[in-house]
Design an enzyme around this catalytic site. Structure first.
Site, mmCIF file in Angstrom:
data_model
loop_
_atom_site.group_PDB
_atom_site.id
_atom_site.type_symbol
_atom_site.label_atom_id
_atom_site.label_comp_id
_atom_site.label_asym_id
_atom_site.label_seq_id
_atom_site.Cartn_x
_atom_site.Cartn_y
_atom_site.Cartn_z
ATOM 1 N N HIS A 82 0.844 -1.191 0.000
ATOM 2 C CA HIS A 82 0.000 0.000 0.000
ATOM 3 C C HIS A 82 0.879 1.241 0.000
ATOM 4 C CE1 HIS A 82 -3.468 2.561 0.690
ATOM 5 N NE2 HIS A 82 -2.655 3.266 1.454
ATOM 6 N N ASP A 161 -15.297 2.200 7.502
ATOM 7 C CA ASP A 161 -14.228 3.043 6.980
ATOM 8 C C ASP A 161 -14.685 3.795 5.741
ATOM 9 O OD1 ASP A 161 -11.413 3.961 6.630
ATOM 10 O OD2 ASP A 161 -11.703 2.896 4.755
ATOM 11 N N ARG A 168 -14.723 12.370 6.362
ATOM 12 C CA ARG A 168 -13.490 13.113 6.651
ATOM 13 C C ARG A 168 -13.096 13.981 5.459
ATOM 14 N NH1 ARG A 168 -9.662 8.524 7.468
ATOM 15 N NH2 ARG A 168 -8.102 10.183 7.539
ATOM 16 N N SER A 183 -7.732 3.643 8.847
ATOM 17 C CA SER A 183 -8.454 3.517 7.582
ATOM 18 C C SER A 183 -7.711 2.562 6.639
ATOM 19 C CB SER A 183 -8.586 4.903 6.936
ATOM 20 O OG SER A 183 -9.100 4.801 5.630
ATOM 21 N N LYS A 187 -8.789 -1.908 6.031
ATOM 22 C CA LYS A 187 -9.064 -2.528 4.732
ATOM 23 C C LYS A 187 -8.058 -3.637 4.417
ATOM 24 C CE LYS A 187 -9.298 1.513 3.054
ATOM 25 N NZ LYS A 187 -9.385 2.789 2.327
#
Lengths: 425, 425
Positions: A82, A161, A168, A183, A187
């Protein structure tokens, strides 16, 4: 349980209890806690923080709000990556097939771009026919057959989320390390990967502008992953200058294919290999040789199969923008600064990105660089080419670039910063 | 103008510009800025503060969101009072007719209670026939004929504040001094009074628990009033113990009538006179003699005319709760503590107050005290009487009183704190 007492606890710098966290996430997902209450809580969290135990519970509650995937039936170890997002960050495209070619399974659930950073799915959608949306069965099928899949995350993973992120985004509460970390990790943990490498960007073009914040975000996420049994490592990498020579959707696909063909810009190759080694190491494949997989064509072979498995034609010509504008160097000398944020905003304004979730993106739009920091440039010679289907945007893109290019007299010393700044495990 | 940049400015401890404030208040009133965005901004203001100039502009923007009233046509100078709310605070009831009897006009726009403090309108509504809701013309008529009117504020005054107050109430953002000060003062300035006396409560039963916070709130409000041409004075007054001997709607009306008849508890009389003198002084009526107006029946006469002018029958018997429960002293000695918050919550739970805006209140419910701090008490003798129509609530009220009563051995020295702690002008 009462939402105002939860908000007050954090507002007054207290610790949220496990019960408060479980309740507020569940009640928000069900709609019992209203958006205006959650946004007040998010602002209090942003300003007053959460400790490690609170963040861990918050993450667990978001995971528990939805389904969990399981790749235990696959014959290969799973490894995912990620990135916190940067300008010209196309690394997922060459990386996923490369790591698959080396023996790991890469279940890469990706997102779309918002603001000045691009999105992996937007980039791949510039390939004619390619589909981001797969069913869980289709996803497992591609993963089993090819070893790598890049697709949109289903609605079932961490729905809390999804709702909180959208909130947000419109309430000025994105930049909270506890909320960013939970967040991302909710996931990734719900997705069920066995190991995870985090590319935490630092610099003008990144979310995290300084090393301390990036380090805190990285170590928070590594802790969360480890606590949930995911082997997690983070690299802090530079994002003061765009990665590679392109920022834009089809432009970045083209550059990714160059890397898979054994060429491409040195920084993109270096970061792709560094992340691949970490992923393979975390997956227990310590003898894998990603450099060889780039050289011998096996990474490219996996790319072609992965694209084709999702309906894409790897041989189809990529879309090209209708109009181009060349930006020339204003002086002769050494290019010592090329600001990632300025280039990211320029690409966004040219049509490569979106301002709102509903907006479409232009496949061909973006910025193509002809020089990178450290290169000699000559006054009047091309510095970059802007691409767009809507030429009325050129002026806005050029405005975004103002102050973003620094040229110093020839002979000025320039020392390039390393790509990988730190490793956190 | 973009709401996220406004939120970010305050979140990152910046100053809001005049343009940002004007825009965000107007856009929120029109519904362009959403509740979840305003609540995030309110939390950022609560935690990061606003300076005097920001608060002044915020207040001006809320005034500008609605209509302004004008009492210039009245032959008398106008004087108004606002209390930040306390337990047993019925002072407005005797004060308004008293000040009118001394020659000022008192346009007292009041509110209903929420939580553990009572509301002036709730109290007066226990008088059979009395109406809180008057048209602007009716209000001016009562003010002209009687010299005092106590009624609900119309929807036209500072609608931005109305909307924002309701939002703060459900998002844990009530306790922000800039927001409290601008909320109170926007309504009072829009109302058009020439002078204003603020009763800022300090102690367990008040919003402000300590003197420093109360002082800051008071001086902020005095500055706002003065800047808008309203002669404004604040008294900081004690609220660690209930005012008088009653907390509840009809119970407090009865006690107010005692004061107007020249009797009543000493603390209620003292505070009523102190506030009356400040109001008369601010209105320029320096020779007025409020003590005489209590003695000679002219204050009572104005009360009767004021109640009758709004449909009330000043001679009708007041409602009485269906059930009573006597709480006795647990020991013999000196009562040294009687916590205002505990008594306020008990009265609220008995039915005198409401938990949500839509809830009804019981006219007869509340707490009647038989002793005040400094008094001798005897084990087993009555300390207070609880009143309610719904006896299943006695247990909850008694629970609220736990720890709120302190009795020390006979002979223990007890020095009463003064009612008026400080004066801020």
């Amino acid at each position: 349980m009462d939402v105002i007492s939860v908000i007050r606890t954090k507002r007054d710098r207290g610790r949220l209890t496990d019960e408060q966290i479980d309740w507020v996430i569940d009640a928000y997902t069900r709609g019992e806690v209203a958006d205006e209450q959650m946004s007040a809580l998010a602002m209090a969290i942003l300003l007053n923080g959460m400790d490690r135990a609170e963040i861990a519970r918050w993450t667990a509650a978001m995971i528990a709000s939805g389904e969990r995937m399981d790749f235990a039936s696959l014959p290969r170890p799973t490894a995912d990556k990620h990135s916190t997002g940067g300008v010209g960050d196309k690394i997922t495209l060459p990386l996923a097939p490369l790591v698959a070619a080396c023996g790991a399974a890469v279940p890469q659930l990706s997102g779309r771009g918002l603001g000045h950073t691009g999105g992996t799915l937007d980039k791949l959608e510039s390939i004619p026919g390619w589909r981001a949306l797969l069913s869980n069965d289709e996803m497992m099928g591609v993963l089993r057959d090819v070893g790598a899949v890049i697709c949109a995350a289903g609605d079932g993973l961490a729905p809390a989320d999804k709702k909180l992120y959208a909130l947000r985004d419109v309430t000025g509460t994105v930049e909270a390390i506890p909320l960013i970390a939970s967040s991302i990790m909710s996931k990734k943990i719900a997705e069920g990967t066995g190991s995870l490498v985090l590319d935490v960007k630092v610099g003008s073009g990144a979310f995290m502008k300084n090393l301390d914040d990036a380090r805190e975000l990285a170590s928070t996420m590594v802790g969360l992953g480890t606590d949930h049994g995911v082997r997690t490592v983070a690299l802090l990498t530079g994002m003061s200058t765009p990665l590679g020579l392109t920022a834009g959707n089809a432009l970045e696909v083209r550059e990714s294919v160059e890397v898979l063909a054994g060429g491409g810009p040195a920084d993109v190759v270096e970061l792709t290999l560094a992340l691949a080694r970490e992923m393979l190491d975390a997956a227990g494949l310590k003898d894998a040789d990603p450099e060889k997989a780039l050289r011998d064509g096996s990474a490219m072979d996996h790319w072609r199969r992965m694209i084709a498995a999702q309906g894409g034609d790897p041989d189809a010509p990529l879309p090209v923008a209708r109009e181009r504008h060349v930006v020339t160097a204003s002086a002769t000398g050494v290019l010592t600064g090329l600001d990632a944020y300025a280039v990211g905003v320029a690409a966004w304004r040219l049509g490569a990105g979106r301002a709102r979730k509903e907006d479409p993106v232009q496949a061909g739009a973006g910025v193509e660089l002809h020089a990178k920091p450290g290169d000699q440039v000559t006054a009047g010679e091309p510095l970059m080419t802007l691409h767009t289907d809507t030429p009325e945007r050129f002026a806005y893109a050029i405005e975004a670039l103002e102050g973003g290019v620094t040229i110093e007299p020839a002979g000025t010393a320039y020392e390039a910063a390393p790509i990988v700044l730190e490793r956190i495990a």
